[in-house]
Enzyme design. Sequence first.
Site, PDB file in Angstrom:
ATOM      1  N   ASP A   1       1.281  -1.299   0.269  1.00 53.37           N
ATOM      2  CA  ASP A   1      -0.071   0.103   0.137  1.00 53.37           C
ATOM      3  C   ASP A   1       0.641   1.657  -0.193  1.00 53.37           C
ATOM      4  O   ASP A   1       1.006   1.668   1.243  1.00 53.37           O
ATOM      5  CB  ASP A   1      -0.747   0.073   1.154  1.00 53.37           C
ATOM      6  CG  ASP A   1      -2.040   1.356   1.370  1.00 53.37           C
ATOM      7  OD1 ASP A   1      -1.803   1.821   0.544  1.00 53.37           O
ATOM      8  OD2 ASP A   1      -2.707   0.874   2.307  1.00 53.37           O
TER       9      ASP A   1
ATOM     10  N   ASP B   1       1.094   4.321  -1.006  1.00 56.77           N
ATOM     11  CA  ASP B   1       0.440   5.439  -0.347  1.00 56.77           C
ATOM     12  C   ASP B   1      -0.632   5.546   0.513  1.00 56.77           C
ATOM     13  O   ASP B   1      -1.046   6.482   1.138  1.00 56.77           O
ATOM     14  CB  ASP B   1      -0.515   6.385  -1.343  1.00 56.77           C
ATOM     15  CG  ASP B   1      -1.828   5.493  -2.382  1.00 56.77           C
ATOM     16  OD1 ASP B   1      -1.954   4.354  -1.728  1.00 56.77           O
ATOM     17  OD2 ASP B   1      -1.963   5.898  -3.408  1.00 56.77           O
TER      18      ASP B   1
ATOM     19  N   CYS C   1      -3.785  -1.783  -7.200  1.00 62.45           N
ATOM     20  CA  CYS C   1      -2.758  -2.291  -8.757  1.00 62.45           C
ATOM     21  C   CYS C   1      -1.607  -1.681  -8.492  1.00 62.45           C
ATOM     22  O   CYS C   1      -0.312  -1.658  -8.978  1.00 62.45           O
ATOM     23  CB  CYS C   1      -3.069  -3.534  -9.780  1.00 62.45           C
ATOM     24  SG  CYS C   1      -3.689  -1.996 -10.680  1.00 62.45           S
TER      25      CYS C   1
ATOM     26  N   ASP D   1      -0.396   0.600  -6.412  1.00 60.25           N
ATOM     27  CA  ASP D   1       0.834   0.529  -5.505  1.00 60.25           C
ATOM     28  C   ASP D   1       2.055  -0.320  -6.129  1.00 60.25           C
ATOM     29  O   ASP D   1       3.212   0.027  -5.899  1.00 60.25           O
ATOM     30  CB  ASP D   1      -0.309  -0.265  -4.153  1.00 60.25           C
ATOM     31  CG  ASP D   1      -1.161   1.429  -3.058  1.00 60.25           C
ATOM     32  OD1 ASP D   1      -0.925   2.352  -3.518  1.00 60.25           O
ATOM     33  OD2 ASP D   1      -2.091   0.916  -3.396  1.00 60.25           O
TER      34      ASP D   1
ATOM     35  N   HIS E   1      -5.067  -1.415 -15.872  1.00 65.76           N
ATOM     36  CA  HIS E   1      -4.453  -2.643 -14.511  1.00 65.76           C
ATOM     37  C   HIS E   1      -3.187  -2.715 -15.015  1.00 65.76           C
ATOM     38  O   HIS E   1      -2.556  -2.066 -16.135  1.00 65.76           O
ATOM     39  CB  HIS E   1      -4.274  -3.948 -14.623  1.00 65.76           C
ATOM     40  CG  HIS E   1      -4.800  -5.055 -14.123  1.00 65.76           C
ATOM     41  ND1 HIS E   1      -4.527  -5.083 -12.611  1.00 65.76           N
ATOM     42  CD2 HIS E   1      -3.424  -5.648 -14.177  1.00 65.76           C
ATOM     43  CE1 HIS E   1      -4.052  -6.210 -11.815  1.00 65.76           C
ATOM     44  NE2 HIS E   1      -3.918  -6.558 -12.956  1.00 65.76           N
TER      45      HIS E   1
ATOM     46  N   GLU F   1       1.222  -9.429  -9.658  1.00 72.72           N
ATOM     47  CA  GLU F   1       0.187  -8.241  -9.468  1.00 72.72           C
ATOM     48  C   GLU F   1      -0.819  -8.184  -8.383  1.00 72.72           C
ATOM     49  O   GLU F   1      -0.950  -9.594  -7.756  1.00 72.72           O
ATOM     50  CB  GLU F   1      -1.049  -8.277 -10.615  1.00 72.72           C
ATOM     51  CG  GLU F   1      -2.279  -9.933 -10.362  1.00 72.72           C
ATOM     52  CD  GLU F   1      -2.390 -10.114 -11.661  1.00 72.72           C
ATOM     53  OE1 GLU F   1      -2.590  -9.598 -13.110  1.00 72.72           O
ATOM     54  OE2 GLU F   1      -3.377 -10.815 -12.072  1.00 72.72           O
TER      55      GLU F   1
ATOM     56  N   HIS G   1      11.210 -26.894  10.303  1.00 76.85           N
ATOM     57  CA  HIS G   1      10.405 -27.255   8.669  1.00 76.85           C
ATOM     58  C   HIS G   1      11.146 -25.890   7.689  1.00 76.85           C
ATOM     59  O   HIS G   1      11.862 -25.119   7.833  1.00 76.85           O
ATOM     60  CB  HIS G   1       8.951 -26.225   8.996  1.00 76.85           C
ATOM     61  CG  HIS G   1       8.405 -26.412  10.561  1.00 76.85           C
ATOM     62  ND1 HIS G   1       7.691 -27.398  10.153  1.00 76.85           N
ATOM     63  CD2 HIS G   1       8.596 -26.405  11.606  1.00 76.85           C
ATOM     64  CE1 HIS G   1       7.480 -27.493  11.257  1.00 76.85           C
ATOM     65  NE2 HIS G   1       7.519 -27.366  11.968  1.00 76.85           N
TER      66      HIS G   1
ATOM     67  N   HIS H   1       9.934 -32.158  10.576  1.00 63.94           N
ATOM     68  CA  HIS H   1       8.118 -32.269  10.706  1.00 63.94           C
ATOM     69  C   HIS H   1       8.213 -33.586  10.134  1.00 63.94           C
ATOM     70  O   HIS H   1       7.240 -34.817  10.293  1.00 63.94           O
ATOM     71  CB  HIS H   1       8.753 -31.775   9.301  1.00 63.94           C
ATOM     72  CG  HIS H   1       6.881 -31.024   9.141  1.00 63.94           C
ATOM     73  ND1 HIS H   1       6.121 -30.514   8.471  1.00 63.94           N
ATOM     74  CD2 HIS H   1       5.477 -31.590  10.317  1.00 63.94           C
ATOM     75  CE1 HIS H   1       4.663 -30.443   8.644  1.00 63.94           C
ATOM     76  NE2 HIS H   1       4.750 -31.418   9.795  1.00 63.94           N
TER      77      HIS H   1
ATOM     78  N   CYS I   1       8.082 -31.715   3.808  1.00 60.46           N
ATOM     79  CA  CYS I   1       8.659 -30.368   5.054  1.00 60.46           C
ATOM     80  C   CYS I   1      10.044 -31.522   5.536  1.00 60.46           C
ATOM     81  O   CYS I   1       9.361 -32.980   5.963  1.00 60.46           O
ATOM     82  CB  CYS I   1       7.840 -30.082   5.320  1.00 60.46           C
ATOM     83  SG  CYS I   1       8.742 -29.184   6.789  1.00 60.46           S
TER      84      CYS I   1
END
Length: 467
Positions: free
Chosen positions: A20, A22, A29, A31, A92, A112, A196, A301, A309
Amino acid sequence: MKTLKQAESYIKSKVNTGTDFDGLYGYQCMDLAVDYIYHVTDGKIRMWGNAKDAINNSFGGTATVYKNYPAFRPKYGDVVVWTTGNFATYGHIAIVTNPDPYGDLQYVTVLEQNWNGNGIYKTELATIRTHDYTGITHFIRPNFATESSVKKKDTKKKPKPSNRDGINKDKIVYDRTNINYNMVKRGYNPVGVILHNDAGSMTGLQYKNNLQNAGYNRWAQGIAHSYISEGQVWQALGESRIAWHCANQWGNKNLYGIEICQSMTASDEQFLKNEQTAFYEASRMLKKWGLKPDKNTVRLHMEYYQTACPHRSMKLHVGKDPTKTSITQADIEKLKEYFIKQIKMYYEGKTPVPTVVNQKAKTKPVKQSSTSGWNVNNYGTYYKSESATFKCTARQGIVTRYTGPFTTCPQAGVLYYGQSVTYDTVCKQDGYVWISWTTNGGQDVWMPVRTWDKNTDIMGQLWGDIY
Protein backbone atom coordinates in the site's frame (compact mmCIF):
# COMPACT_ATOMS: atom_id res chain seq x y z
CA MET A 1 19.41 2.27 -10.82
CA LYS A 2 19.13 -1.25 -9.52
CA THR A 3 20.39 -4.23 -11.52
CA LEU A 4 18.07 -6.85 -12.98
CA LYS A 5 19.27 -9.26 -10.31
CA GLN A 6 18.32 -6.78 -7.60
CA ALA A 7 14.92 -6.31 -9.24
CA GLU A 8 14.45 -10.08 -9.23
CA SER A 9 15.12 -10.18 -5.48
CA TYR A 10 12.52 -7.46 -4.98
CA ILE A 11 9.92 -9.29 -7.09
CA LYS A 12 10.41 -12.57 -5.22
CA SER A 13 10.10 -10.77 -1.88
CA LYS A 14 6.69 -9.36 -2.83
CA VAL A 15 4.94 -12.64 -3.63
CA ASN A 16 2.05 -13.24 -1.18
CA THR A 17 2.52 -9.83 0.44
CA GLY A 18 0.50 -6.63 0.21
CA THR A 19 1.86 -3.22 -0.84
CA ASP A 20 0.00 0.00 0.00
CA PHE A 21 2.45 2.62 -1.27
CA ASP A 22 0.28 5.70 -0.75
CA GLY A 23 -1.68 4.50 2.27
CA LEU A 24 -4.99 4.84 0.40
CA TYR A 25 -7.55 2.22 -0.73
CA GLY A 26 -5.54 -0.80 0.40
CA TYR A 27 -3.52 -2.98 -1.96
CA GLN A 28 -4.28 -1.49 -5.39
CA CYS A 29 -2.52 -2.79 -8.51
CA MET A 30 -0.85 0.59 -8.98
CA ASP A 31 0.64 0.50 -5.46
CA LEU A 32 2.85 -2.46 -6.32
CA ALA A 33 3.96 -0.97 -9.66
CA VAL A 34 4.70 2.43 -8.10
CA ASP A 35 6.70 0.81 -5.32
CA TYR A 36 8.60 -1.32 -7.84
CA ILE A 37 9.58 1.59 -10.10
CA TYR A 38 10.43 3.70 -7.05
CA HIS A 39 12.68 0.88 -5.84
CA VAL A 40 14.52 0.10 -9.09
CA THR A 41 15.11 3.81 -9.82
CA ASP A 42 16.56 4.36 -6.34
CA GLY A 43 13.71 6.69 -5.43
CA LYS A 44 14.05 8.93 -8.49
CA ILE A 45 10.66 8.11 -10.05
CA ARG A 46 7.30 7.96 -8.29
CA MET A 47 4.60 7.22 -10.85
CA TRP A 48 1.34 9.17 -10.70
CA GLY A 49 -2.23 8.49 -11.78
CA ASN A 50 -4.30 5.37 -12.26
CA ALA A 51 -2.82 2.24 -13.81
CA LYS A 52 -3.72 3.35 -17.35
CA ASP A 53 -1.82 6.63 -16.76
CA ALA A 54 1.48 4.87 -16.10
CA ILE A 55 2.42 5.03 -19.79
CA ASN A 56 2.10 8.84 -19.71
CA ASN A 57 4.59 9.28 -16.87
CA SER A 58 7.97 10.85 -17.55
CA PHE A 59 10.73 8.45 -16.55
CA GLY A 60 13.70 10.74 -17.16
CA GLY A 61 15.81 8.10 -18.85
CA THR A 62 15.27 5.49 -16.13
CA ALA A 63 12.77 3.47 -18.18
CA THR A 64 11.39 3.16 -21.71
CA VAL A 65 7.71 2.86 -22.65
CA TYR A 66 6.97 0.39 -25.46
CA LYS A 67 3.68 0.04 -27.31
CA ASN A 68 2.65 -3.58 -27.63
CA TYR A 69 2.41 -5.15 -31.09
CA PRO A 70 2.08 -8.80 -32.22
CA ALA A 71 5.80 -9.53 -32.44
CA PHE A 72 6.85 -7.53 -29.36
CA ARG A 73 8.74 -9.60 -26.80
CA PRO A 74 8.45 -8.50 -23.18
CA LYS A 75 11.26 -9.20 -20.72
CA TYR A 76 11.47 -10.26 -17.11
CA GLY A 77 11.11 -7.19 -14.90
CA ASP A 78 9.03 -5.18 -17.40
CA VAL A 79 5.90 -3.44 -16.18
CA VAL A 80 2.85 -4.46 -18.26
CA VAL A 81 -0.11 -2.08 -18.63
CA TRP A 82 -3.75 -2.78 -19.59
CA THR A 83 -5.66 0.24 -20.96
CA THR A 84 -8.43 -0.93 -23.31
CA GLY A 85 -11.73 -2.83 -23.17
CA ASN A 86 -12.70 -3.63 -19.59
CA PHE A 87 -9.61 -1.74 -18.46
CA ALA A 88 -10.41 1.55 -20.23
CA THR A 89 -11.60 3.37 -17.09
CA TYR A 90 -8.78 2.77 -14.61
CA GLY A 91 -6.48 0.28 -16.32
CA HIS A 92 -4.49 -2.49 -14.71
CA ILE A 93 -0.76 -2.89 -14.16
CA ALA A 94 1.63 -5.67 -13.13
CA ILE A 95 5.26 -6.84 -13.18
CA VAL A 96 6.37 -9.45 -15.74
CA THR A 97 7.81 -12.63 -14.19
CA ASN A 98 7.70 -14.87 -17.27
CA PRO A 99 7.45 -13.08 -20.62
CA ASP A 100 6.44 -16.13 -22.67
CA PRO A 101 5.42 -19.07 -20.45
CA TYR A 102 4.23 -21.29 -23.31
CA GLY A 103 6.64 -20.19 -26.04
CA ASP A 104 3.94 -18.80 -28.34
CA LEU A 105 3.79 -15.10 -27.36
CA GLN A 106 0.11 -15.54 -26.52
CA TYR A 107 0.42 -15.27 -22.74
CA VAL A 108 2.43 -13.44 -20.10
CA THR A 109 2.97 -14.36 -16.44
CA VAL A 110 2.98 -11.49 -13.97
CA LEU A 111 3.08 -10.52 -10.30
CA GLU A 112 0.03 -8.38 -9.58
CA GLN A 113 -2.28 -6.99 -6.94
CA ASN A 114 -6.04 -6.43 -6.95
CA TRP A 115 -6.90 -8.52 -10.02
CA ASN A 116 -10.06 -9.72 -8.28
CA GLY A 117 -10.88 -6.32 -6.74
CA ASN A 118 -10.32 -7.26 -3.09
CA GLY A 119 -7.20 -5.17 -2.58
CA ILE A 120 -9.20 -2.40 -0.92
CA TYR A 121 -9.97 -4.82 1.94
CA LYS A 122 -6.32 -5.90 2.13
CA THR A 123 -7.40 -9.52 1.71
CA GLU A 124 -5.94 -10.00 -1.79
CA LEU A 125 -2.15 -10.25 -1.76
CA ALA A 126 0.33 -10.03 -4.62
CA THR A 127 -0.10 -13.13 -6.76
CA ILE A 128 1.71 -14.68 -9.72
CA ARG A 129 -0.83 -15.24 -12.49
CA THR A 130 -0.79 -15.94 -16.24
CA HIS A 131 -2.90 -13.83 -18.67
CA ASP A 132 -3.57 -13.65 -22.36
CA TYR A 133 -3.01 -10.30 -24.08
CA THR A 134 -6.59 -9.00 -23.87
CA GLY A 135 -6.40 -5.31 -22.92
CA ILE A 136 -2.58 -5.17 -22.82
CA THR A 137 -1.30 -2.15 -24.76
CA HIS A 138 2.07 -1.15 -23.32
CA PHE A 139 5.17 -2.30 -21.49
CA ILE A 140 7.48 -0.14 -19.37
CA ARG A 141 11.06 -1.43 -19.32
CA PRO A 142 13.40 -0.14 -16.59
CA ASN A 143 16.90 0.67 -17.81
CA PHE A 144 18.62 -1.54 -15.26
CA ALA A 145 22.19 -0.90 -14.19
CA THR A 146 24.75 -3.47 -15.30
CA GLU A 147 26.46 -5.63 -12.71
CA SER A 148 29.85 -4.22 -13.72
CA SER A 149 28.77 -0.62 -13.13
CA VAL A 150 27.52 -1.48 -9.67
CA LYS A 151 30.75 -3.26 -8.81
CA LYS A 152 32.79 -0.22 -9.90
CA LYS A 153 30.79 2.02 -7.59
CA ASP A 154 31.29 -0.36 -4.68
CA THR A 155 35.08 -0.73 -4.95
CA LYS A 156 35.78 2.19 -2.60
CA LYS A 157 34.05 0.56 0.36
CA LYS A 158 34.55 -3.14 0.75
CA PRO A 159 32.60 -4.81 3.52
CA LYS A 160 34.48 -6.85 6.05
CA PRO A 161 34.13 -10.59 5.57
CA SER A 162 31.57 -12.15 7.87
CA ASN A 163 32.25 -15.49 9.57
CA ARG A 164 33.20 -17.34 6.37
CA ASP A 165 30.09 -19.26 5.28
CA GLY A 166 28.29 -18.80 8.58
CA ILE A 167 26.32 -15.78 9.76
CA ASN A 168 27.12 -12.49 11.39
CA LYS A 169 25.35 -13.09 14.69
CA ASP A 170 25.59 -9.43 15.66
CA LYS A 171 23.51 -8.35 12.65
CA ILE A 172 20.52 -10.63 13.11
CA VAL A 173 17.31 -8.58 13.31
CA TYR A 174 14.84 -9.93 15.86
CA ASP A 175 11.17 -9.03 15.93
CA ARG A 176 9.32 -10.56 18.87
CA THR A 177 5.92 -9.07 18.10
CA ASN A 178 3.71 -12.13 18.58
CA ILE A 179 0.52 -12.96 16.71
CA ASN A 180 -2.65 -11.36 18.01
CA TYR A 181 -3.85 -14.51 19.79
CA ASN A 182 -2.96 -16.11 23.12
CA MET A 183 -2.00 -19.71 22.46
CA VAL A 184 -2.08 -22.19 25.37
CA LYS A 185 0.89 -22.09 27.73
CA ARG A 186 2.98 -25.27 27.86
CA GLY A 187 4.01 -24.97 31.51
CA TYR A 188 7.61 -26.05 30.86
CA ASN A 189 10.41 -25.46 28.37
CA PRO A 190 10.33 -27.18 24.96
CA VAL A 191 12.23 -30.47 24.84
CA GLY A 192 13.67 -29.78 21.40
CA VAL A 193 13.32 -27.94 18.10
CA ILE A 194 11.70 -29.02 14.86
CA LEU A 195 13.07 -27.54 11.63
CA HIS A 196 10.60 -26.88 8.82
CA ASN A 197 10.84 -25.60 5.24
CA ASP A 198 8.07 -23.06 4.68
CA ALA A 199 7.09 -24.05 1.10
CA GLY A 200 6.79 -20.32 0.45
CA SER A 201 8.62 -17.25 -0.80
CA MET A 202 8.50 -14.71 2.02
CA THR A 203 11.32 -13.67 4.35
CA GLY A 204 11.00 -14.00 8.10
CA LEU A 205 9.83 -10.44 8.64
CA GLN A 206 7.46 -10.57 5.66
CA TYR A 207 5.70 -13.44 7.39
CA LYS A 208 5.02 -11.06 10.26
CA ASN A 209 3.10 -8.73 7.93
CA ASN A 210 1.21 -11.69 6.52
CA LEU A 211 0.40 -13.64 9.68
CA GLN A 212 0.43 -11.38 12.73
CA ASN A 213 -3.22 -10.36 12.38
CA ALA A 214 -4.32 -13.05 9.94
CA GLY A 215 -7.04 -14.43 12.22
CA TYR A 216 -7.84 -17.74 13.87
CA ASN A 217 -8.86 -19.59 10.69
CA ARG A 218 -5.44 -18.93 9.14
CA TRP A 219 -3.48 -19.75 12.30
CA ALA A 220 -5.42 -23.00 12.65
CA GLN A 221 -3.91 -24.06 9.31
CA GLY A 222 -0.48 -23.89 10.91
CA ILE A 223 1.65 -21.45 12.88
CA ALA A 224 5.25 -21.99 14.04
CA HIS A 225 7.19 -20.24 16.78
CA SER A 226 9.82 -18.58 14.59
CA TYR A 227 10.09 -17.64 10.90
CA ILE A 228 13.68 -17.25 9.81
CA SER A 229 15.58 -16.04 6.75
CA GLU A 230 19.10 -14.66 6.39
CA GLY A 231 19.63 -12.26 9.29
CA GLN A 232 15.91 -12.12 10.16
CA VAL A 233 14.00 -13.82 12.96
CA TRP A 234 10.32 -13.17 13.57
CA GLN A 235 9.19 -14.88 16.76
CA ALA A 236 5.48 -15.33 16.13
CA LEU A 237 4.96 -17.13 19.46
CA GLY A 238 6.90 -17.09 22.70
CA GLU A 239 8.71 -20.28 23.68
CA SER A 240 6.28 -20.80 26.59
CA ARG A 241 3.36 -21.18 24.16
CA ILE A 242 2.20 -24.23 22.25
CA ALA A 243 2.25 -23.81 18.46
CA TRP A 244 0.36 -25.64 15.71
CA HIS A 245 3.20 -26.55 13.38
CA CYS A 246 3.61 -30.28 12.84
CA ALA A 247 0.10 -31.81 12.76
CA ASN A 248 1.02 -34.00 15.72
CA GLN A 249 -0.26 -33.45 19.25
CA TRP A 250 2.95 -34.39 21.02
CA GLY A 251 5.12 -32.47 18.57
CA ASN A 252 2.98 -29.34 18.77
CA LYS A 253 3.07 -29.39 22.56
CA ASN A 254 6.71 -30.24 23.18
CA LEU A 255 8.76 -28.93 20.27
CA TYR A 256 9.72 -25.39 19.28
CA GLY A 257 8.86 -24.89 15.59
CA ILE A 258 11.33 -23.08 13.33
CA GLU A 259 10.35 -22.27 9.74
CA ILE A 260 13.30 -21.87 7.35
CA CYS A 261 11.82 -19.43 4.85
CA GLN A 262 11.80 -19.03 1.05
CA SER A 263 12.15 -22.75 0.33
CA MET A 264 10.20 -22.38 -2.94
CA THR A 265 11.89 -19.36 -4.49
CA ALA A 266 15.33 -18.69 -2.98
CA SER A 267 18.47 -19.68 -4.86
CA ASP A 268 20.49 -22.50 -3.33
CA GLU A 269 23.02 -19.94 -2.10
CA GLN A 270 20.33 -17.83 -0.46
CA PHE A 271 18.52 -20.77 1.11
CA LEU A 272 21.77 -22.03 2.64
CA LYS A 273 22.17 -18.62 4.27
CA ASN A 274 18.61 -18.80 5.58
CA GLU A 275 19.41 -22.22 7.03
CA GLN A 276 22.48 -20.88 8.80
CA THR A 277 20.47 -18.22 10.63
CA ALA A 278 17.98 -20.94 11.62
CA PHE A 279 20.78 -23.22 12.85
CA TYR A 280 22.20 -20.42 14.97
CA GLU A 281 18.79 -19.66 16.44
CA ALA A 282 18.21 -23.36 17.17
CA SER A 283 21.56 -23.54 18.99
CA ARG A 284 20.73 -20.42 20.99
CA MET A 285 17.37 -21.76 22.12
CA LEU A 286 18.70 -25.22 22.98
CA LYS A 287 21.48 -23.72 25.08
CA LYS A 288 18.94 -21.48 26.83
CA TRP A 289 16.93 -24.56 27.84
CA GLY A 290 20.02 -26.52 28.91
CA LEU A 291 19.69 -29.02 26.06
CA LYS A 292 22.42 -30.34 23.78
CA PRO A 293 21.86 -30.76 20.02
CA ASP A 294 21.31 -34.46 19.33
CA LYS A 295 18.84 -36.80 17.64
CA ASN A 296 16.30 -36.30 20.40
CA THR A 297 16.40 -32.51 20.49
CA VAL A 298 16.74 -31.76 16.75
CA ARG A 299 13.74 -33.04 14.82
CA LEU A 300 12.19 -32.99 11.33
CA HIS A 301 8.54 -32.42 10.42
CA MET A 302 8.43 -35.68 8.44
CA GLU A 303 9.19 -37.62 11.64
CA TYR A 304 5.73 -36.73 12.91
CA TYR A 305 3.53 -36.37 9.85
CA GLN A 306 3.32 -37.63 6.27
CA THR A 307 4.79 -34.61 4.54
CA ALA A 308 7.57 -33.57 2.18
CA CYS A 309 8.81 -31.00 4.72
CA PRO A 310 11.68 -30.11 4.86
CA HIS A 311 11.75 -30.66 1.09
CA ARG A 312 14.43 -28.11 0.09
CA SER A 313 16.86 -29.11 2.83
CA MET A 314 16.41 -32.78 1.97
CA LYS A 315 17.17 -32.10 -1.68
CA LEU A 316 20.27 -30.00 -0.91
CA HIS A 317 21.85 -32.14 1.79
CA VAL A 318 20.66 -35.67 0.97
CA GLY A 319 20.15 -35.35 -2.78
CA LYS A 320 16.56 -36.61 -2.84
CA ASP A 321 13.45 -34.58 -3.57
CA PRO A 322 10.64 -35.84 -1.29
CA THR A 323 8.02 -34.35 -3.60
CA LYS A 324 9.15 -36.75 -6.32
CA THR A 325 10.53 -39.83 -4.66
CA SER A 326 10.39 -41.96 -1.52
CA ILE A 327 12.32 -40.90 1.56
CA THR A 328 13.74 -43.67 3.72
CA GLN A 329 14.55 -43.63 7.42
CA ALA A 330 18.22 -43.55 6.43
CA ASP A 331 17.57 -40.34 4.46
CA ILE A 332 15.90 -38.78 7.49
CA GLU A 333 18.82 -39.74 9.72
CA LYS A 334 21.31 -38.34 7.20
CA LEU A 335 19.58 -34.95 7.12
CA LYS A 336 19.25 -34.89 10.90
CA GLU A 337 22.96 -35.64 11.22
CA TYR A 338 23.74 -32.65 8.99
CA PHE A 339 21.42 -30.36 10.95
CA ILE A 340 22.87 -31.51 14.28
CA LYS A 341 26.48 -30.97 13.16
CA GLN A 342 25.70 -27.46 11.92
CA ILE A 343 23.78 -26.51 15.07
CA LYS A 344 26.45 -28.02 17.31
CA MET A 345 29.13 -25.81 15.72
CA TYR A 346 27.20 -22.67 16.68
CA TYR A 347 26.44 -24.22 20.08
CA GLU A 348 30.20 -24.52 20.71
CA GLY A 349 30.93 -21.01 19.48
CA LYS A 350 32.40 -22.15 16.17
CA THR A 351 31.47 -21.30 12.58
CA PRO A 352 30.08 -24.12 10.42
CA VAL A 353 30.54 -24.44 6.68
CA PRO A 354 27.36 -25.42 4.76
CA THR A 355 27.67 -28.34 2.36
CA VAL A 356 25.44 -29.84 -0.33
CA VAL A 357 25.48 -33.25 -1.96
CA ASN A 358 26.41 -33.92 -5.56
CA GLN A 359 23.00 -33.98 -7.23
CA LYS A 360 24.30 -36.13 -10.07
CA ALA A 361 25.28 -38.86 -7.65
CA LYS A 362 22.07 -38.91 -5.65
CA THR A 363 20.44 -42.15 -4.62
CA LYS A 364 17.86 -43.61 -6.94
CA PRO A 365 14.32 -43.49 -5.56
CA VAL A 366 12.91 -46.53 -3.88
CA LYS A 367 9.98 -47.72 -5.96
CA GLN A 368 7.25 -50.26 -5.48
CA SER A 369 5.89 -51.45 -8.78
CA SER A 370 2.21 -52.14 -9.19
CA THR A 371 0.73 -54.49 -11.75
CA SER A 372 -0.61 -51.57 -13.79
CA GLY A 373 2.79 -49.97 -14.32
CA TRP A 374 2.43 -47.38 -11.56
CA ASN A 375 5.10 -46.82 -8.92
CA VAL A 376 4.19 -45.94 -5.33
CA ASN A 377 6.26 -43.76 -2.99
CA ASN A 378 6.06 -43.80 0.81
CA TYR A 379 3.46 -41.01 0.76
CA GLY A 380 1.08 -43.31 -1.07
CA THR A 381 1.39 -41.38 -4.33
CA TYR A 382 1.03 -43.47 -7.49
CA TYR A 383 3.26 -42.05 -10.22
CA LYS A 384 4.78 -42.86 -13.60
CA SER A 385 6.53 -41.09 -16.45
CA GLU A 386 4.33 -39.83 -19.27
CA SER A 387 5.20 -37.10 -21.76
CA ALA A 388 2.36 -35.26 -23.48
CA THR A 389 0.63 -31.89 -23.78
CA PHE A 390 -2.50 -31.01 -21.79
CA LYS A 391 -4.90 -28.28 -22.97
CA CYS A 392 -7.33 -26.93 -20.36
CA THR A 393 -11.04 -27.00 -21.31
CA ALA A 394 -12.34 -26.11 -17.83
CA ARG A 395 -13.92 -22.66 -18.12
CA GLN A 396 -12.88 -21.66 -14.62
CA GLY A 397 -9.29 -22.84 -15.15
CA ILE A 398 -7.34 -25.28 -12.96
CA VAL A 399 -5.30 -24.33 -9.89
CA THR A 400 -1.69 -25.57 -9.92
CA ARG A 401 0.35 -26.47 -6.83
CA TYR A 402 3.92 -26.32 -5.60
CA THR A 403 5.54 -28.98 -3.33
CA GLY A 404 3.40 -31.99 -4.30
CA PRO A 405 0.11 -33.48 -5.57
CA PHE A 406 -2.09 -32.35 -2.69
CA THR A 407 -4.81 -29.69 -2.65
CA THR A 408 -3.36 -28.42 0.64
CA CYS A 409 -0.02 -27.53 -0.97
CA PRO A 410 0.80 -23.89 -1.82
CA GLN A 411 -0.85 -22.53 -4.96
CA ALA A 412 1.54 -22.01 -7.86
CA GLY A 413 -0.90 -20.36 -10.25
CA VAL A 414 -3.77 -21.19 -12.59
CA LEU A 415 -3.86 -22.85 -16.01
CA TYR A 416 -6.64 -20.94 -17.74
CA TYR A 417 -9.16 -22.10 -20.32
CA GLY A 418 -7.45 -22.73 -23.66
CA GLN A 419 -3.93 -22.74 -22.22
CA SER A 420 -1.66 -25.74 -22.71
CA VAL A 421 1.26 -27.20 -20.83
CA THR A 422 3.71 -30.01 -21.58
CA TYR A 423 4.16 -32.45 -18.71
CA ASP A 424 6.45 -35.40 -17.97
CA THR A 425 4.84 -37.15 -14.99
CA VAL A 426 1.36 -38.32 -14.03
CA CYS A 427 0.29 -39.07 -10.43
CA LYS A 428 -2.72 -40.34 -8.49
CA GLN A 429 -3.15 -38.82 -5.04
CA ASP A 430 -5.59 -36.91 -2.80
CA GLY A 431 -8.67 -37.86 -4.83
CA TYR A 432 -7.31 -36.66 -8.19
CA VAL A 433 -5.16 -37.62 -11.13
CA TRP A 434 -2.34 -35.07 -11.43
CA ILE A 435 0.18 -34.11 -14.07
CA SER A 436 3.54 -32.56 -13.23
CA TRP A 437 6.18 -30.54 -15.04
CA THR A 438 9.19 -28.33 -14.35
CA THR A 439 8.90 -24.62 -15.16
CA ASN A 440 11.54 -22.58 -16.97
CA GLY A 441 12.53 -21.27 -13.55
CA GLY A 442 13.31 -24.80 -12.34
CA GLN A 443 10.27 -25.19 -10.09
CA ASP A 444 8.19 -28.37 -10.08
CA VAL A 445 4.44 -27.86 -10.44
CA TRP A 446 1.51 -30.26 -10.01
CA MET A 447 -2.01 -29.88 -11.40
CA PRO A 448 -5.12 -32.09 -11.01
CA VAL A 449 -6.77 -33.00 -14.31
CA ARG A 450 -9.63 -35.31 -13.24
CA THR A 451 -11.10 -36.91 -10.13
CA TRP A 452 -9.93 -40.31 -8.88
CA ASP A 453 -11.48 -42.79 -6.47
CA LYS A 454 -8.68 -44.61 -4.67
CA ASN A 455 -10.95 -47.46 -3.56
CA THR A 456 -12.26 -48.31 -7.02
CA ASP A 457 -9.55 -46.68 -9.18
CA ILE A 458 -12.38 -45.07 -11.18
CA MET A 459 -11.40 -41.79 -12.83
CA GLY A 460 -13.71 -38.90 -13.67
CA GLN A 461 -14.01 -36.95 -16.89
CA LEU A 462 -10.80 -35.29 -18.06
CA TRP A 463 -10.74 -31.48 -17.65
CA GLY A 464 -8.96 -30.97 -20.94
CA ASP A 465 -7.47 -32.56 -24.04
CA ILE A 466 -4.26 -34.57 -24.16
CA TYR A 467 -2.24 -34.81 -27.34
